[in-house]
Design an enzyme around this catalytic site. Sequence first.
Site, PDB file in Angstrom:
ATOM      1  CE  LYS A   1       1.217   5.344  -0.286  1.00 13.16           C
ATOM      2  NZ  LYS A   1       2.405   5.189   0.441  1.00 13.16           N
TER       3      LYS A   1
ATOM      4  CE  LYS B   1      -5.251   5.394   3.725  1.00  6.87           C
ATOM      5  NZ  LYS B   1      -4.085   4.395   3.673  1.00  6.87           N
TER       6      LYS B   1
ATOM      7  CE  LYS C   1       1.494   9.549   5.032  1.00  4.05           C
ATOM      8  NZ  LYS C   1       1.994   8.419   5.857  1.00  4.05           N
TER       9      LYS C   1
HETATM   10  P1  TYM Z   1       1.822   4.744   7.500  1.00  3.42           P
HETATM   11  O1  TYM Z   1       3.043   5.739   7.733  1.00  3.42           O
HETATM   12  O2  TYM Z   1       1.063   5.294   6.300  1.00  3.42           O
HETATM   13  O3  TYM Z   1       0.977   4.744   8.685  1.00  3.42           O
HETATM   14  C1  TYM Z   1       1.339   4.414  10.032  1.00  3.42           C
HETATM   15  C2  TYM Z   1       0.365   3.677  10.521  1.00  3.42           C
HETATM   16  O4  TYM Z   1      -0.866   4.247  10.837  1.00  3.42           O
HETATM   17  C3  TYM Z   1      -1.963   3.368  10.372  1.00  3.42           C
HETATM   18  N1  TYM Z   1      -3.118   4.392   9.813  1.00  3.42           N
HETATM   19  C4  TYM Z   1      -4.309   4.423  10.002  1.00  3.42           C
HETATM   20  N2  TYM Z   1      -4.862   3.873  10.945  1.00  3.42           N
HETATM   21  C5  TYM Z   1      -6.206   3.973  11.155  1.00  3.42           C
HETATM   22  N3  TYM Z   1      -6.869   4.749  10.344  1.00  3.42           N
HETATM   23  C6  TYM Z   1      -6.278   5.507   9.298  1.00  3.42           C
HETATM   24  N4  TYM Z   1      -6.848   6.398   8.710  1.00  3.42           N
HETATM   25  C7  TYM Z   1      -5.081   5.151   9.182  1.00  3.42           C
HETATM   26  N5  TYM Z   1      -4.036   5.858   8.602  1.00  3.42           N
HETATM   27  C8  TYM Z   1      -2.683   5.357   8.552  1.00  3.42           C
HETATM   28  C9  TYM Z   1      -1.283   2.311   9.411  1.00  3.42           C
HETATM   29  O5  TYM Z   1      -2.229   1.258   9.204  1.00  3.42           O
HETATM   30  C10 TYM Z   1       0.177   2.284   9.890  1.00  3.42           C
HETATM   31  O6  TYM Z   1      -0.117   1.336  11.042  1.00  3.42           O
HETATM   32  N6  TYM Z   1       3.721   0.760   5.175  1.00  3.42           N
HETATM   33  C11 TYM Z   1       3.259   1.404   6.450  1.00  3.42           C
HETATM   34  C12 TYM Z   1       4.690   1.778   7.089  1.00  3.42           C
HETATM   35  C13 TYM Z   1       5.801   0.519   7.527  1.00  3.42           C
HETATM   36  C14 TYM Z   1       5.544  -0.568   8.396  1.00  3.42           C
HETATM   37  C15 TYM Z   1       6.593  -1.403   8.296  1.00  3.42           C
HETATM   38  C16 TYM Z   1       4.217  -0.935   9.375  1.00  3.42           C
HETATM   39  C17 TYM Z   1       6.781   0.167   7.005  1.00  3.42           C
HETATM   40  N7  TYM Z   1       7.383  -0.880   7.372  1.00  3.42           N
HETATM   41  C18 TYM Z   1       6.742  -2.478   9.107  1.00  3.42           C
HETATM   42  C19 TYM Z   1       4.452  -1.910   9.953  1.00  3.42           C
HETATM   43  C20 TYM Z   1       5.789  -2.903   9.877  1.00  3.42           C
HETATM   44  C21 TYM Z   1       2.896   2.827   6.310  1.00  3.42           C
HETATM   45  O7  TYM Z   1       2.795   3.369   5.108  1.00  3.42           O
HETATM   46  O8  TYM Z   1       2.475   3.147   7.370  1.00  3.42           O
END
Ligand code: TYM
Length: 332
Positions: free
Chosen positions: A112, A195, A198
């Site tokens: 990022k 992957k 967004k």
């Molecule tokens: P975020 O908001 O990017 O994504 C949310 C969830 O979606 C999953 N994900 C995917 N799974 C499969 N294929 C994909 N292409 C794909 N893109 C996203 C992510 O693995 C995630 O589970 N850091 C985290 C948010 C977070 C969090 C936490 C998660 C903050 N604190 C505590 C768990 C526990 C994030 O950016 O997810």
Amino acid sequence: RPLLFSGMQPSSDSLHLGNYIGALRQWITMQDEFDALFCVVDLHAITVPQDPAELRARTRATAAQYIAAGIDPARSTLFVQSQVPAHTELAWVLNTVTGFGEASRMTQFKDKSARQGQESASVGLFTYPILMAADILLYQTAQVPVGEDQRQHLELTRTLAERFNSRFGETFTVPEGVIPRASAKIYDLQNPTAKMSKSAESEAGLIKVLDDPKATAKKIMRAVTDTDGEIRFDREAKPGVSNLLSIHAALTGRSVDAVVEEFAGGGYGDLKKAVAESVTATTAPIAARTAELLGDPAELDRILADAAEVASERAERTLERVYDRVGLLRPA
Ligand code: TYM
């Protein structure tokens, strides 16, 4: 019941199919067995530049999509991260037990910050995984259902929990990740070795849960495949077809093998039509229900505020113990 925690960033106007298949779908099936907390991590979303009005709208929309997809706010605690101050408070303490080098090895930060340019990437983006560790450790979480891209962050969370426990005495439960084997990574339909995200350059390969079903079907019919014409699962040689197979398997509750068997011998068009159907059958009702929920934002805000109160009370218990363990003088 063991504790489950997970969250998503409100950083887009809609969740995408990767968020749903990789994470949200697991949350829904797990919420009965677990004492579950689901968070909209708005503080994570401001680690990259945001528009304030948009962030507020997206925070509500993300919460609404959780509910629309099947998270039951009567059974699970569905709240907004910034409404529970303990998250940032614990993050500060965890900052002090995290090595600079250790944080520098986080590949999501490297990706990022490279995209933004080293100079303009914020310190918040750098410490992002430590706030995530705080989210999880505050609640004595046992299990964290996430997609594959969060594996390294979870490893760091476990390391920090173990380090803190050994330095200051047993304080945190060391959490386990729950990362589904077959569907933890959904790929971009136009660029099926990257992957689904967004932040992709083009939205042509991005399936948004709230998009119009016709537009979604069109994107799927235009998904990149290959020229050998054979339907089989081979991530290396046939990333586009393999992605479609895993999406369809996940959404119809079958194994990839069963899906391959059904479509083997047929053309890609038939497979795509079936995928378009299984995807829109999943997303259309979620989109409709989300729109309903967003029609009454006061009610939604009330659900979130109530849950934040419940979460705060629980989080405070861990935070108090942490402050005490590290030697911060508590008010008399
Ligand atoms: P975020 O908001 O990017 O994504 C949310 C969830 O979606 C999953 N994900 C995917 N799974 C499969 N294929 C994909 N292409 C794909 N893109 C996203 C992510 O693995 C995630 O589970 N850091 C985290 C948010 C977070 C969090 C936490 C998660 C903050 N604190 C505590 C768990 C526990 C994030 O950016 O997810």
